[in-house]
Write an enzyme that holds these catalytic residues in place. Sequence first.
Site, PDB file in Angstrom:
ATOM      1  N   LYS A  15      -6.286   3.688   0.986  1.00  0.00           N
ATOM      2  CA  LYS A  15      -5.304   4.418   0.173  1.00  0.00           C
ATOM      3  C   LYS A  15      -5.798   4.527  -1.271  1.00  0.00           C
ATOM      4  CE  LYS A  15      -0.894   3.792  -2.121  1.00  0.00           C
ATOM      5  NZ  LYS A  15       0.179   2.896  -2.496  1.00  0.00           N
ATOM      6  N   LYS A  38      -6.176   0.953 -12.501  1.00  0.00           N
ATOM      7  CA  LYS A  38      -6.076   0.344 -11.163  1.00  0.00           C
ATOM      8  C   LYS A  38      -7.034   1.028 -10.174  1.00  0.00           C
ATOM      9  CE  LYS A  38      -4.125  -1.383  -7.368  1.00  0.00           C
ATOM     10  NZ  LYS A  38      -4.280  -2.754  -6.952  1.00  0.00           N
ATOM     11  N   THR A  44       1.419   1.421  -6.605  1.00  0.00           N
ATOM     12  CA  THR A  44       0.117   2.065  -6.837  1.00  0.00           C
ATOM     13  C   THR A  44       0.250   3.507  -6.370  1.00  0.00           C
ATOM     14  OG1 THR A  44      -1.064   0.015  -6.396  1.00  0.00           O
ATOM     15  CG2 THR A  44      -2.346   2.046  -6.289  1.00  0.00           C
TER      16      THR A  44
HETATM   17  P1  NAD Z   1       5.614  -2.331   1.735  1.00  0.00           P
HETATM   18  O1  NAD Z   1       5.524  -1.135   2.620  1.00  0.00           O
HETATM   19  O2  NAD Z   1       5.608  -3.695   2.319  1.00  0.00           O
HETATM   20  O3  NAD Z   1       6.969  -2.205   0.839  1.00  0.00           O
HETATM   21  C1  NAD Z   1       7.504  -1.009   0.367  1.00  0.00           C
HETATM   22  C2  NAD Z   1       9.021  -1.111   0.502  1.00  0.00           C
HETATM   23  O4  NAD Z   1       9.596   0.057  -0.075  1.00  0.00           O
HETATM   24  C3  NAD Z   1       9.490  -1.194   1.948  1.00  0.00           C
HETATM   25  O5  NAD Z   1      10.278  -2.359   2.130  1.00  0.00           O
HETATM   26  C4  NAD Z   1      10.305   0.102   2.136  1.00  0.00           C
HETATM   27  O6  NAD Z   1      11.417  -0.064   2.994  1.00  0.00           O
HETATM   28  C5  NAD Z   1      10.735   0.377   0.709  1.00  0.00           C
HETATM   29  N1  NAD Z   1      11.103   1.772   0.474  1.00  0.00           N
HETATM   30  C6  NAD Z   1      10.442   2.888   0.801  1.00  0.00           C
HETATM   31  N2  NAD Z   1      11.111   3.983   0.378  1.00  0.00           N
HETATM   32  C7  NAD Z   1      12.241   3.526  -0.236  1.00  0.00           C
HETATM   33  C8  NAD Z   1      13.349   4.164  -0.864  1.00  0.00           C
HETATM   34  N3  NAD Z   1      13.434   5.479  -0.947  1.00  0.00           N
HETATM   35  N4  NAD Z   1      14.305   3.384  -1.374  1.00  0.00           N
HETATM   36  C9  NAD Z   1      14.232   2.027  -1.295  1.00  0.00           C
HETATM   37  N5  NAD Z   1      13.214   1.356  -0.701  1.00  0.00           N
HETATM   38  C10 NAD Z   1      12.230   2.108  -0.182  1.00  0.00           C
HETATM   39  O7  NAD Z   1       4.452  -2.154   0.665  1.00  0.00           O
HETATM   40  P2  NAD Z   1       3.833  -3.287  -0.290  1.00  0.00           P
HETATM   41  O8  NAD Z   1       2.694  -3.941   0.385  1.00  0.00           O
HETATM   42  O9  NAD Z   1       4.950  -4.100  -0.853  1.00  0.00           O
HETATM   43  O10 NAD Z   1       3.203  -2.371  -1.441  1.00  0.00           O
HETATM   44  C11 NAD Z   1       4.014  -1.749  -2.436  1.00  0.00           C
HETATM   45  C12 NAD Z   1       3.093  -1.082  -3.448  1.00  0.00           C
HETATM   46  O11 NAD Z   1       2.227  -2.069  -4.027  1.00  0.00           O
HETATM   47  C13 NAD Z   1       2.181  -0.016  -2.834  1.00  0.00           C
HETATM   48  O12 NAD Z   1       2.102   1.056  -3.731  1.00  0.00           O
HETATM   49  C14 NAD Z   1       0.847  -0.743  -2.679  1.00  0.00           C
HETATM   50  O13 NAD Z   1      -0.267   0.140  -2.719  1.00  0.00           O
HETATM   51  C15 NAD Z   1       0.865  -1.661  -3.886  1.00  0.00           C
HETATM   52  N6  NAD Z   1       0.023  -2.874  -3.762  1.00  0.00           N
HETATM   53  C16 NAD Z   1       0.054  -3.603  -2.598  1.00  0.00           C
HETATM   54  C17 NAD Z   1      -0.733  -4.747  -2.485  1.00  0.00           C
HETATM   55  C18 NAD Z   1      -0.720  -5.568  -1.220  1.00  0.00           C
HETATM   56  O14 NAD Z   1      -1.594  -6.456  -1.091  1.00  0.00           O
HETATM   57  N7  NAD Z   1       0.235  -5.362  -0.310  1.00  0.00           N
HETATM   58  C19 NAD Z   1      -1.545  -5.148  -3.563  1.00  0.00           C
HETATM   59  C20 NAD Z   1      -1.534  -4.401  -4.750  1.00  0.00           C
HETATM   60  C21 NAD Z   1      -0.726  -3.259  -4.817  1.00  0.00           C
END
Ligand code: NAD
Length: 300
Positions: A243, A168, A93
């Site tokens: 966010k 979204k 997102t």
């Molecule tokens: P998270 O922080 O758990 O996971 C993100 C991952 O990306 C981490 O493991 C981090 O180490 C990795 N990362 C960061 N920079 C990187 C790079 N340069 N190379 C490789 N890996 C890298 O976040 P999440 O909860 O999994 O959310 C991910 C996305 O999904 C976000 O944009 C969030 O807004 C969206 N989202 C989350 C939810 C939720 O309920 N958690 C729901 C809908 C959407």
Amino acid sequence: MKIAFIGLGNMGGGMAANLAKAGHEVTAFDLAEPAIERARGNGCAIATSAAEAVAGADAVVTMLPAGKHVAGVYRDSVIGTAPKSAILIDCSTIDVATAREVEEVASAAGYTMVDAPVSGGIAAADAGTLTFMVGGSADGFAQAQPILEKMGKAVIHAGAAGAGQAAKICNNMLLGAAMVATCEAFALAKKLGLDLQTFYDISSKASGQSWSMTSYCPVPGVGPDTPADRDYEGGFAAALMLKDMKLAMEAAQEAGAYTPMGAEAEEIYQRFVDRGGASKDFSAVIQMIDDSWVPPQEDR
Ligand code: NAD
């Protein structure tokens, strides 16, 4: 199909596992060791860099925290490294402007890219029941659809590049503001001496009914089982709602849209997060709106 998956966090971990379970050859990469170990345990091959993961891939899927991570990963490790024939799918997102910029750079370099943010939280990512909103060309959508279907229950083409992100954040702005309004109604009902279950029974069948009330009621013990019944643990963290509200407000400013309810709701979630509510479900904002709430110890 060879799929490179970058970003194996709360969401990406389950999504990559579902692609592997569906029989795809998934090569995964993340910066965090625990995320890598989980992906290895779920049948993914592990690359030592994002560039190594995308080399030779038929598709690249990214699930990263925010726009700057997406722009960085595509600029440094995907565009020019993945085969031109690979479909590029960003499920993070992020802001609409960055989504469009990254797609423009990818497309100028000869790639097909779509933005495909998700609705549904960690449980839906693990269960493969996410809803994907896809922005991009008809051809991009057709290429991404069969891959996304392995991770979700619905895959909807929202329009051109950036349209997935637009859908979204409009949806989440509505959800965020509707939840605040629902919390206010319950707080007022309480002050006016109404029994909250009785108010629910009336309003859920009257014109004030909304998803925030009847599917995600912020009052413990009222309506269906929700995070409110588990001390607001699990669910959708207030920090993530904040966010998305910020992304919506940025987009509204750029587009010149008048969104006073969204702006007010953003401020309320900001205050709630600043007072220690970041990891609580977003419906816990009722504890701040209803002034009987006692803030966490360190903030008192
Ligand atoms: P998270 O922080 O758990 O996971 C993100 C991952 O990306 C981490 O493991 C981090 O180490 C990795 N990362 C960061 N920079 C990187 C790079 N340069 N190379 C490789 N890996 C890298 O976040 P999440 O909860 O999994 O959310 C991910 C996305 O999904 C976000 O944009 C969030 O807004 C969206 N989202 C989350 C939810 C939720 O309920 N958690 C729901 C809908 C959407």
